[in-house]
Design an enzyme around this catalytic site. Structure first.
Site, PDB file in Angstrom:
ATOM      1  N   HIS A 140       0.851  -1.196   0.000  1.00  0.00           N
ATOM      2  CA  HIS A 140       0.000   0.000   0.000  1.00  0.00           C
ATOM      3  C   HIS A 140       0.880   1.237   0.000  1.00  0.00           C
ATOM      4  O   HIS A 140       2.070   1.164   0.295  1.00  0.00           O
ATOM      5  CB  HIS A 140      -0.918   0.029   1.242  1.00  0.00           C
ATOM      6  N   ASP A 191       0.890   5.242   1.727  1.00  0.00           N
ATOM      7  CA  ASP A 191       0.216   5.979   2.800  1.00  0.00           C
ATOM      8  C   ASP A 191      -0.457   7.210   2.201  1.00  0.00           C
ATOM      9  O   ASP A 191       0.004   7.769   1.206  1.00  0.00           O
ATOM     10  CB  ASP A 191       1.221   6.374   3.890  1.00  0.00           C
ATOM     11  N   HIS A 243       4.813   0.050  -0.018  1.00  0.00           N
ATOM     12  CA  HIS A 243       5.496  -0.761   0.999  1.00  0.00           C
ATOM     13  C   HIS A 243       4.589  -1.855   1.530  1.00  0.00           C
ATOM     14  O   HIS A 243       3.366  -1.794   1.380  1.00  0.00           O
ATOM     15  CB  HIS A 243       6.062   0.119   2.120  1.00  0.00           C
ATOM     16  N   ARG A 261       6.600  -8.752  15.765  1.00  0.00           N
ATOM     17  CA  ARG A 261       7.164  -7.448  15.405  1.00  0.00           C
ATOM     18  C   ARG A 261       6.154  -6.363  15.752  1.00  0.00           C
ATOM     19  O   ARG A 261       4.956  -6.529  15.516  1.00  0.00           O
ATOM     20  CB  ARG A 261       7.476  -7.433  13.908  1.00  0.00           C
TER      21      ARG A 261
HETATM   22  C1  LIG Z   1      -4.922   8.362   9.310  1.00  0.00           C
HETATM   23  C2  LIG Z   1      -4.905   7.150   8.813  1.00  0.00           C
HETATM   24  C3  LIG Z   1      -3.877   6.607   7.893  1.00  0.00           C
HETATM   25  C4  LIG Z   1      -4.292   5.172   7.715  1.00  0.00           C
HETATM   26  C5  LIG Z   1      -5.789   5.269   7.815  1.00  0.00           C
HETATM   27  C6  LIG Z   1      -5.933   6.116   9.077  1.00  0.00           C
HETATM   28  O1  LIG Z   1      -7.225   6.551   9.217  1.00  0.00           O
HETATM   29  C7  LIG Z   1      -5.535   5.356  10.326  1.00  0.00           C
HETATM   30  C8  LIG Z   1      -4.752   4.115  10.008  1.00  0.00           C
HETATM   31  C9  LIG Z   1      -3.755   4.294   8.861  1.00  0.00           C
HETATM   32  C10 LIG Z   1      -3.420   2.976   8.202  1.00  0.00           C
HETATM   33  C11 LIG Z   1      -2.356   2.129   8.933  1.00  0.00           C
HETATM   34  C12 LIG Z   1      -2.114   0.832   8.149  1.00  0.00           C
HETATM   35  C13 LIG Z   1      -1.960   1.081   6.642  1.00  0.00           C
HETATM   36  C14 LIG Z   1      -3.068   2.025   6.130  1.00  0.00           C
HETATM   37  C15 LIG Z   1      -3.054   2.128   4.610  1.00  0.00           C
HETATM   38  C16 LIG Z   1      -4.383   1.565   6.731  1.00  0.00           C
HETATM   39  O2  LIG Z   1      -5.143   0.737   6.265  1.00  0.00           O
HETATM   40  O3  LIG Z   1      -4.600   2.183   7.937  1.00  0.00           O
HETATM   41  C17 LIG Z   1      -2.924   3.359   6.824  1.00  0.00           C
HETATM   42  C18 LIG Z   1      -3.885   4.475   6.410  1.00  0.00           C
HETATM   43  C19 LIG Z   1      -3.468   5.408   5.294  1.00  0.00           C
HETATM   44  O4  LIG Z   1      -2.327   5.876   5.168  1.00  0.00           O
HETATM   45  O5  LIG Z   1      -4.367   5.687   4.508  1.00  0.00           O
HETATM   46  O1  AKG Z   2       4.894  -1.847  10.349  1.00  0.00           O
HETATM   47  C1  AKG Z   2       5.505  -1.265   9.471  1.00  0.00           C
HETATM   48  O2  AKG Z   2       6.736  -1.334   9.358  1.00  0.00           O
HETATM   49  C2  AKG Z   2       4.773  -0.452   8.435  1.00  0.00           C
HETATM   50  C3  AKG Z   2       3.434   0.029   8.894  1.00  0.00           C
HETATM   51  C4  AKG Z   2       2.730   0.781   7.822  1.00  0.00           C
HETATM   52  O3  AKG Z   2       3.066   0.732   6.676  1.00  0.00           O
HETATM   53  C5  AKG Z   2       1.574   1.628   8.193  1.00  0.00           C
HETATM   54  O4  AKG Z   2       1.157   1.620   9.375  1.00  0.00           O
HETATM   55  O5  AKG Z   2       1.069   2.324   7.284  1.00  0.00           O
HETATM   56 FE   FE2 Z   3       2.103   2.307   5.505  1.00  0.00          FE
END
Ligand SMILES: C=C1C[C@]23C[C@@]1(O)CC[C@H]2[C@@]12CCC[C@@](C)(C(=O)O1)[C@H]2[C@@H]3C(=O)O
Ligand code: AKG
Ligand code: FE2
Length: 372
Positions: free
Chosen positions: A253, A255, A310, A320
Site C-alpha cells: 500500500h 500511505d 510498501h 514485530r
Molecule cells: C490516518 C490514517 C492513515 C491510515 C488510515 C488512518 O485513518 C488510520 C490508520 C492508517 C493505516 C495504517 C495501516 C496502513 C493504512 C493504509 C491503513 O489501512 O490504515 C494506513 C492508512 C493510510 O495511510 O491511509
Molecule cells: O509496520 C511497518 O513497518 C509499516 C506500517 C505501515 O506501513 C503503516 O502503518 O502504514
Molecule cells: Fe504504511
C-alpha cells in the site's frame, strides 16, 4: 460578497461561522468497513494457517512468490543524520529517488520511544477478550482492529492494530479500567514530538523544493488559531507465524498523507518497492526513525517524489511491533501540485478531505482519478 454582508441590518449581530472538518469526521462520513473486516484472529493460539489468511493458495502475490518481485538485499534505503549540514539536500534527494529514508539524530528522546513501545507491547499482550473491549466500531476510525485496507483484499492480514486520533482515553479505559493513564500520557507526548519533527521535515522539504508559500497551515503551526492538521498514530503488531511464506503482515500500500514517521522494533519485516530494484528490506537501525512520502506529498511535488509502495512480511519466531505517525495538512486544505513552467500539473487540485474519501473508497486507484 462584501456588499451582501454590509447590507445586514445594523441592529442585528451577524456571525460568519467557519466549520472546519476534523480528520475523524472525514472518515466517519463514509463508513465502508463491516464488522468481519475489523476483528483480528487470536493469532497466538494458532499452529497452522487458516485458509482465510493463506495468501499462497490465492491469486494474490505472497512475499515468496513472483520472481520479478523478489526481495533485493543488495541495496539499502538512505540513512540521514539530521545534524548533517547537508541534511536538507540529502532529505530532498532521498524523497526524489526512494520516497523513503531512515533518520538519526532526530531529537526525539530514545527514552520516549522506548516508553511508547513498552505501552504498545502492554496493549497487544492483553488477552483477546480484553482487546475486543476497545474494538473499532464499523464506520469508526479509532480503536483496536484489522487495518483499514482489509476490505480491498480477498485474504486477511497477519496483523492487529490500534488507531489513535486525538485523545486515547476512551478506548484505553476500556482496555485498562484502572491503569490507562500511563498509556494515554506517553501516547500524547509521543504524538507531540512526532508532530514537531514532521513539521520540521516538511519545512526542510519545502526549502528543498523552493516553496515559500502555499502551506499556510505550517506557518501558523503551534498557534492556537491553527486549523488542526490531519494526524494519526497507528500501533501495529505482527504476531509470529508458523509459516511466514504463506501470509502477509501488511499488504502492499501507499500511505495517504504527506509524511509517515515510523518506529520499528528490532525484528525485520518492512519492505519498500522501487522500480528496477524490487522489494528492498528496511533493516532496523537502533534509534533511527523511518520517514516515507505519502500520496499528498507525491501530489504536491507534482509527481517528483514517489509515494513509496510498501508492505510488511512476518517472522517465524518473533512478534514485530511498529508505531506509525501520519501527518498531513488540515482536512479543508486544498493540495495543489507545485511546478515551474514549462512543466504542467500532473494532478488536479484536491481538498485533503476529498482525497482521504477517494482513497478510502478506491485505495490505489484514487491517484489515477485525479490525474490530468
Ligand atoms: C490516518 C490514517 C492513515 C491510515 C488510515 C488512518 O485513518 C488510520 C490508520 C492508517 C493505516 C495504517 C495501516 C496502513 C493504512 C493504509 C491503513 O489501512 O490504515 C494506513 C492508512 C493510510 O495511510 O491511509
Ligand atoms: O509496520 C511497518 O513497518 C509499516 C506500517 C505501515 O506501513 C503503516 O502503518 O502504514
Ligand atoms: Fe504504511
Amino acid at each position: 460578497m462584501l456588499s451582501n454582508l454590509c447590507s445586514f441590518p445594523q441592529n442585528q449581530i451577524s456571525y460568519i461561522i467557519v466549520i472546519m472538518t476534523t480528520l475523524s469526521q472525514t472518515y466517519l462520513d463514509h463508513p465502508l468497513i463491516h464488522h468481519h473486516h475489523i476483528v483480528p484472529l487470536d493469532f497466538d493460539s494458532l499452529r497452522t494457517i487458516p485458509d482465510s489468511h493463506d495468501w499462497f493458495n490465492s491469486s494474490l502475490e505472497t512475499p515468496s512468490s513472483s520472481s520479478h518481485h523478489h526481495t533485493n538485499v543488495n541495496v539499502s534505503i538512505p540513512l540521514i543524520d539530521l545534524t548533517d549540514p547537508n541534511a536538507i539536500s540529502l532529505i530532498g534527494n532521498a524523497c526524489e529517488t526512494w520516497g523513503v529514508f531512515q533518520l538519526i539524530n532526530h531529537d526525539v528522546p530514545v527514552s520516549l520511544i522506548e516508553r511508547a513501545e513498552g505501552e504498545t507491547r502492554r496493549l497487544f499482550d492483553l488477552p483477546m477478550t480484553r482487546k475486543l473491549k476497545a474494538l473499532r466500531a464499523p464506520g469508526d476510525v479509532t480503536g483496536y482492529g484489522l487495518p483499514r485496507i482489509t476490505p480491498f483484499f480477498s485474504k486477511y492480514m497477519w496483523h492487529e492494530g490500534f488507531t489513535i486520533m486525538g485523545p486515547s482515553i476512551g478506548h484505553a479505559s476500556q482496555l485498562w479500567p484502572s491503569n490507562y493513564q500511563p498509556f494515554c500520557d506517553v501516547m500524547e507526548e509521543y504524538q507531540r514530538k512526532m508532530k514537531s519533527l514532521a513539521e520540521q521535515i516538511t519545512r526542510s522539504i519545502f526549502n528543498y523544493l523552493k516553496i515559500s508559500d502555499g502551506a499556510n497551515w505550517l506557518h501558523s503551526a503551534g498557534s492556537t488559531e491553527a486549523a488542526a492538521c490531519s494526524t494519526a498514530l497507528q500501533l501495529n503488531c505482527y504476531p509470529r507465524c508458523p509459516d511466514p511464506t504463506r501470509v502477509m503482515g501488511l499488504a502492499p500500500h501507499t500511505d495517504t498523507f504527506l509524511l509517515t514517521i515510523l518506529h520499528q522494533t528490532r525484528t525485520c519485516g518492512l519492505q519498500v518497492f522501487r522500480d528496477g530494484f524490487g522489494w528492498v528490506p528496511v533493516a532496523p537501525v537502533p534509534g533511527a526513525l523511518v520517514l516515507n512520502v505519502g500520496d499528498l506529498f507525491h501530489i504536491l511535488s507534482n509527481g517528483r517524489f514517489p509515494n513509496v509502495l510498501h508492505r510488511v512480511v512476518v517472522d517465524p519466531t518473533r512478534r514485530r511491533l511498529s508505531m506509525a505517525y501520519f501527518y498531513g495538512p488540515p482536512p479543508d486544505f486544498c493540495v495543489s501540485p507545485l511546478y515551474d513552467p514549462p512543466e504542467s500539473p500532473c494532478y488536479r487540485s484536491v481538498m485533503v478531505k476529498d482525497y482521504v474519501r477517494l482513497k478510502a473508497k478506491n485505495l490505489e486507484n484514487a491517484l489515477s482519478m485525479i490525474r490530468l
